[in-house]
Scaffold this motif. Structure first.
Motif, short mmCIF file in Angstrom:
data_model
loop_
_atom_site.label_atom_id
_atom_site.label_comp_id
_atom_site.label_asym_id
_atom_site.label_seq_id
_atom_site.Cartn_x
_atom_site.Cartn_y
_atom_site.Cartn_z
N ASP A 1 -31.63 -123.28 -15.18
CA ASP A 1 -31.54 -121.82 -15.17
C ASP A 1 -30.25 -121.34 -15.82
OD1 ASP A 1 -33.96 -121.54 -13.89
OD2 ASP A 1 -33.10 -121.33 -11.88
N ALA A 2 -29.16 -122.07 -15.60
CA ALA A 2 -27.88 -121.70 -16.23
C ALA A 2 -27.96 -121.88 -17.75
CB ALA A 2 -26.75 -122.55 -15.65
N ALA A 3 -28.67 -122.92 -18.19
CA ALA A 3 -28.86 -123.11 -19.63
C ALA A 3 -29.65 -121.95 -20.23
CB ALA A 3 -29.57 -124.44 -19.90
N ARG A 4 -30.67 -121.49 -19.50
CA ARG A 4 -31.43 -120.32 -19.97
C ARG A 4 -30.52 -119.10 -20.09
NH1 ARG A 4 -35.03 -122.38 -16.07
NH2 ARG A 4 -36.87 -123.37 -17.03
N ALA A 5 -29.68 -118.91 -19.10
CA ALA A 5 -28.77 -117.76 -19.14
C ALA A 5 -27.84 -117.85 -20.35
CB ALA A 5 -27.96 -117.68 -17.85
N THR A 6 -27.36 -119.04 -20.63
CA THR A 6 -26.50 -119.24 -21.80
C THR A 6 -27.23 -118.91 -23.09
OG1 THR A 6 -25.15 -120.93 -20.72
CG2 THR A 6 -25.22 -120.97 -23.11
N LEU A 7 -28.45 -119.41 -23.22
CA LEU A 7 -29.21 -119.17 -24.44
C LEU A 7 -29.55 -117.70 -24.63
CD1 LEU A 7 -31.61 -122.25 -24.44
CD2 LEU A 7 -29.89 -121.71 -26.17
N ARG A 8 -29.91 -117.04 -23.54
CA ARG A 8 -30.24 -115.62 -23.67
C ARG A 8 -29.01 -114.80 -24.07
NH1 ARG A 8 -33.61 -116.60 -18.70
NH2 ARG A 8 -35.74 -116.81 -19.48
N ALA A 9 -27.86 -115.15 -23.52
CA ALA A 9 -26.64 -114.42 -23.88
C ALA A 9 -26.22 -114.73 -25.31
CB ALA A 9 -25.52 -114.80 -22.91
N ARG A 10 -26.34 -115.98 -25.71
CA ARG A 10 -25.93 -116.37 -27.06
C ARG A 10 -26.84 -115.75 -28.11
NH1 ARG A 10 -22.13 -120.38 -28.27
NH2 ARG A 10 -21.28 -119.67 -26.30
N GLY A 11 -28.12 -115.51 -27.75
CA GLY A 11 -29.03 -114.81 -28.64
C GLY A 11 -29.84 -115.75 -29.52
N ASP A 12 -30.78 -115.16 -30.22
CA ASP A 12 -31.71 -115.94 -31.04
C ASP A 12 -31.30 -115.98 -32.51
OD1 ASP A 12 -33.30 -116.35 -28.80
OD2 ASP A 12 -34.47 -114.52 -29.15
N GLY A 13 -30.13 -115.46 -32.84
CA GLY A 13 -29.67 -115.50 -34.22
C GLY A 13 -28.98 -116.81 -34.53
N GLY A 14 -28.23 -116.80 -35.62
CA GLY A 14 -27.51 -117.99 -36.03
C GLY A 14 -27.95 -118.47 -37.40
N THR A 15 -27.33 -119.53 -37.84
CA THR A 15 -27.69 -120.14 -39.12
C THR A 15 -28.97 -120.95 -38.94
OG1 THR A 15 -26.29 -122.02 -38.56
CG2 THR A 15 -25.28 -120.26 -39.85
N GLY A 16 -29.47 -121.50 -40.05
CA GLY A 16 -30.73 -122.23 -39.98
C GLY A 16 -30.71 -123.38 -39.01
N TRP A 17 -29.67 -124.24 -39.11
CA TRP A 17 -29.64 -125.39 -38.21
C TRP A 17 -29.48 -124.95 -36.76
CZ3 TRP A 17 -25.70 -125.94 -34.90
CH2 TRP A 17 -24.47 -125.33 -35.22
N SER A 18 -28.77 -123.85 -36.53
CA SER A 18 -28.59 -123.35 -35.17
C SER A 18 -29.92 -122.93 -34.56
CB SER A 18 -27.61 -122.17 -35.18
OG SER A 18 -27.48 -121.60 -33.89
N LYS A 19 -30.75 -122.25 -35.34
CA LYS A 19 -32.07 -121.87 -34.85
C LYS A 19 -32.91 -123.12 -34.56
CE LYS A 19 -32.30 -117.40 -37.28
NZ LYS A 19 -31.28 -117.49 -38.33
N ALA A 20 -32.78 -124.13 -35.42
CA ALA A 20 -33.53 -125.37 -35.20
C ALA A 20 -33.13 -126.01 -33.88
CB ALA A 20 -33.30 -126.33 -36.36
N TRP A 21 -31.83 -126.03 -33.58
CA TRP A 21 -31.39 -126.61 -32.30
C TRP A 21 -31.97 -125.80 -31.14
CZ3 TRP A 21 -25.55 -127.66 -30.79
CH2 TRP A 21 -25.51 -128.64 -29.80
N LYS A 22 -32.04 -124.50 -31.29
CA LYS A 22 -32.56 -123.66 -30.22
C LYS A 22 -34.05 -123.90 -29.98
CE LYS A 22 -28.95 -120.18 -30.83
NZ LYS A 22 -28.59 -118.85 -31.36
N ILE A 23 -34.80 -124.29 -31.02
CA ILE A 23 -36.18 -124.70 -30.79
C ILE A 23 -36.22 -125.85 -29.79
CG2 ILE A 23 -38.28 -125.64 -31.83
CD1 ILE A 23 -37.38 -124.38 -34.49
N ASN A 24 -35.35 -126.82 -30.01
CA ASN A 24 -35.29 -127.98 -29.12
C ASN A 24 -34.83 -127.61 -27.72
OD1 ASN A 24 -35.64 -130.70 -30.86
ND2 ASN A 24 -34.69 -129.14 -32.13
N PHE A 25 -33.83 -126.73 -27.63
CA PHE A 25 -33.37 -126.29 -26.31
C PHE A 25 -34.51 -125.68 -25.50
CE2 PHE A 25 -28.84 -125.50 -28.06
CZ PHE A 25 -28.39 -126.71 -27.58
N TRP A 26 -35.22 -124.72 -26.11
CA TRP A 26 -36.27 -124.03 -25.37
C TRP A 26 -37.44 -124.96 -25.08
CZ3 TRP A 26 -35.32 -119.97 -22.67
CH2 TRP A 26 -34.33 -119.06 -23.07
N ALA A 27 -37.69 -125.92 -25.96
CA ALA A 27 -38.73 -126.91 -25.67
C ALA A 27 -38.35 -127.74 -24.44
CB ALA A 27 -38.94 -127.82 -26.88
#
Length: 789
Positions: free
Chosen positions: A640-666
């Motif tokens: 749950d804390a990881a979710r809070a971090t991701l929501r605060a950090r947002g869905d933007g970023g560079t290409g590789w950053s978005k790719a990492w976020k796919i893995n995080f949410w998976a």
């Protein structure tokens, strides 16, 4: 596969050299790569040999691996002690302060160099030909250009053969004697160059002529020698085919039906016994003894042996309506075949359809697999930041190896997406870093044992630091790289005995030495007595502190992996003593897992996180992915804390950053948010040729996204198989995936309907017990298949 696995376009790429990364189509055989623009009157293929680098021990700038000399080590230790003192007293140190104390001007680091440009020119071809199409076929790994000019249909085929070590280009015309062509291979001016060409003209019915070109020289910076050898075969049926060597080193061809060009390249990077000119000539000669058909068959068979293992259906064949006209006929149940740039531009818009969007997503998944196959094969260096593709002598970041995520991200998909043959270059590269890494550990951090590498490295064993304040310090890089060798063992695939031999002979020495460094480098935090990294720095973000979350999480994962490997190997003697030390240190280690004041997973040991901070790095979630310490099932509060971090950090970023976020949410088992990140990546951070862009183009975003899609469909990091852990609603109606791999030596075929698995088949390469969450537990035998559903 019937999945329309082709990138295709109805116009050439922009010929402006500054625009190459957005339109070029890549082929690669591991060490040798090329990008094709597809111009009509003039084409331009950047040729890359992965080991051609400036810098290193013979650089004019000098070279010291980024490590202080023996006479400097004492001064460096004092500077590091001062940095630690400031952190202890003030709780932090500004990056500029840190680099002033512990950074070093980088000399002789070097960068990857384009070998040259193969330039085929076609006099008289119209600038606006009819029926133009250029494409990259992912299944055969062949790039093609087709068009009609002057009533003649011309076809170019291009591939880079791993088994034969050559770049192969064939140009043909459908009218006898209609093909005229000029061929050149210019090289940049930062090197010496010697060029020669020879040719024997064709004559007589069904006759052929042969010619050759050779280019060789040395880089001005370090004297690295390079060579390229070309063999050209001209086919002609009417007796008029001519092949002429020009005084400037190029070749002229006229009156031909078809021309085949083979190119081999070599450098003296590895210091082997063979001269680069001899090596290139030998390779191209061996290839020239085979027919075009045989070369193509050998190449395609080699590529498809890897590529065809995995198939993905996420609804791209469903009925689709609403396309514009003029780009192919729709077949029943399938979307019409749009050019890839238009497919990308329409993605996720009202003008697209679900089937078209799924087609792009499936294509993008397989493109990542294609790119890793093309840029990482045994016998050369691992894929660099741009894979094996570079059009310049000054690529961004040197086209080097960043170890604070980028190199590792390139290999996340290797095991899950069934491409373990691409991993040996990474294993060899990491192993080779140990020797210079030991020197860095001793001279920089006073550790008498172990090895270290910092934020970035090159083919010459750079394991020290540079002087860019926000990215010079990352001693955790060695540990993170070592973890990839442990993952190779976990996935297995070579059979019980071979897997065990890899763990003992390749993975264990790297893991053990990486752990030994941290046994000496960790210090007790006076506030609570836990062991922490000091100084530590959350990559490219914030201030220097003691015990930054990512540093602690990586070391924890390393120590756990050492204990896991030891349980399998049963070490004795000195190995057993190290294992005991690791176990004791692990008990005292700060794990870097704290929930902050606003429910987040903290990035630093202290409460410093800003909920309005949208930085591209989310390093404090290493324990979620690629680590294993945070999962919804075993640590729900941390998840749950990881979710809070991701929501605060947002869905933007560079290409590789978005790719990492796919893995995080998976990993958080949120398929719709993982899919949202995939959509964001495709809509905001992908170029028309489907290369990820930071900007500039970086391969990690492509490969990281493919890994993320695999994570959405199958998980195995918790010791059990989890089927469809993050299946998005957009894919849920019906679909299938074939050939994904899971830890424990398993290959998995999986089909679903309405979000529920309907068929599951396991193939085992290693014996053992397998738990399938919510389905069954079974004992498997190596070499056997099991239908679970």
């Amino acid at each position: 596969m019937g999945e329309h696995l082709k990138l295709w376009y109805d116009a050439p790429a922009d010929p402006d050299p500054a625009a190459w990364e957005s339109g070029a189509l890549p082929v690669g055989g591991g060490a040798l790569g090329a990008i094709q623009l597809g111009g009509v009157a003039v084409d331009r293929l950047a040729i890359d040999e992965k080991t051609l680098w400036t810098g290193g021990p013979h650089s004019r700038e000098g070279y010291d691996h980024g490590i202080p000399g023996e006479d400097e080590a004492g001064g460096y230790a004092a500077a590091l002690a001062e940095l630690r003192r400031r952190i202890a007293e003030d709780g932090e140190a500004d990056p500029e302060q840190a680099v002033a104390l512990a950074g070093r001007p980088r000399t002789g680091y070097g960068s990857h160099q384009v070998l040259g440009h193969l330039v085929p020119a076609f006099p008289g071809h119209t600038a606006e030909p009819g029926s133009y199409r250029r494409e990259l076929d992912l299944e055969s790994a062949v790039a093609r250009v087709r068009y009609v000019s002057g009533g003649v249909r011309y076809v170019r085929e291009l591939f880079a053969s791993h088994p034969d070590g050559v770049l192969a280009l064939r140009v043909s015309a459908d009218r006898a004697g209609a093909l005229a062509m000029e061929l050149d291979l210019p090289t940049p001016d930062n090197r010496t160059r010697a060029a020669e060409a020879s040719g024997t003209g064709a004559s007589g019915t069904a006759a052929s002529g042969t010619g050759s070109m050779a280019v060789s020289g040395a880089l001005h910076d370090n004297g690295m020698r390079y060579a390229a050898a070309l063999r050209v075969a001209v086919e002609g049926r009417d007796g008029d085919a001519r092949l002429t060597a020009r005084p400037d080193g190029g070749l002229s061809i006229a009156g031909a039906d078809a021309v085949t060009v083979l190119l081999a390249a070599a450098t003296d990077f590895a210091g082997g016994p063979e001269d680069p000119e001899v090596a290139a000539a030998r390779t191209v000669q061996a290839a020239a003894e085979r027919s075009w058909v045989e070369l193509l068959e050998r190449h395609t068979s080699d590529h498809r042996a890897l590529f065809d293992r995995v198939g993905l259906d996420i609804g791209q064949h469903a009925d689709a309506e609403g396309y514009g006209e003029g780009y192919g006929d729709s077949t029943d149940g399938e979307a019409p075949d749009l050019p890839t740039d238009r497919l990308l531009a329409a993605y996720g818009t009202p003008g697209s359809t679900p089937a078209a969007d799924r087609r792009l997503e499936a294509l993008f998944f397989q493109y990542g697999r294609y790119l890793l196959i093309a840029s990482s094969r045994a016998g050369s260096l691992p894929a660099h930041l741009q894979g094996v593709w570079n059009d310049t002598t000054a690529p961004p970041w040197g086209a080097d190896y960043h170890t604070n995520i980028n190199l590792q991200m390139c290999y996340w998909l290797a095991e899950t997406a069934n491409l373990r043959e691409t991993v040996p270059p990474l294993v060899d590269f990491v192993d080779a870093l140990r020797e210079p890494g030991r020197l860095a550990a001793r001279r920089m951090l006073g550790a008498e044992r172990g090895w270290v590498v910092h934020n970035e490295t090159n083919p010459f064993g750079f394991t020290g630091v540079h002087d860019w304040a926000t990215s010079f310090w990352f001693p955790e890089g060695a540990a993170w790289c070592a973890l990839h060798l442990m993952e190779r063992w976990r996935f297995g695939g070579d059979g019980d005995a071979a897997d065990l031999a890899f763990l003992r002979e390749r993975a264990w020495p790297v893991l053990r030495e990486a752990a030994e460094f941290w046994l000496e480098a960790l210090v007790a935090d006076p506030r609570d007595g836990t062991l922490v990294a000091n100084p530590s720095y959350s990559p490219e973000h914030g201030v220097f502190t003691a015990g930054a979350a990512m540093a602690q999480q990586i070391v924890a994962e390393l120590f756990d992996s050492v204990s896991e490997a030891a349980a399998v190997l049963g070490p004795v003697g000195e190995d057993a003593a190290v294992v005991a030390e690791v176990a004791k240190a692990r008990e005292r280690l700060d794990p870097g897992l704290r929930i902050g004041d606003w429910g987040q997973l903290r990035e630093w040991k202290e409460e410093r996180d800003d909920p309005e901070d949208h930085h591209r790095h989310v390093s404090q979630l290493f324990a979620l992915h690629p680590g294993r310490a945070v999962t919804p099932a075993s640590t729900p509060e941390l998840a749950d804390a990881a979710r809070a971090t991701l929501r605060a950090r947002g869905d933007g970023g560079t290409g590789w950053s978005k790719a990492w976020k796919i893995n995080f949410w998976a990993r958080l088992e949120d398929g719709d948010h993982a899919h949202l990140m995939l959509r964001q990546l495709l809509r905001e951070s992908v170029l028309p040729n489907l290369w990820d862009t930071h900007p500039p183009f970086q391969l990690d975003g492509n490969l990281g996204a493919t890994a993320g899609i695999a994570e959405m469909l199958l998980a195995s990091h918790e010791g059990e198989l989890v089927l469809l852990p993050a299946l998005p609603s957009a894919w849920a109606r019906a679909g299938s995936v074939r050939g994904l791999r899971a830890r424990g030596g398993l290959e998995v075929d999986l089909a679903w309907r309405d979000g529920v698995p309907t068929r599951v088949v396991l193939r085992a390469s290693r014996g053992g017990r397998v738990a399938v969450r919510g389905v069954t537990t079974l004992d498997v035998t190596a070499g056997e298949s099991y239908t679970v559903l």
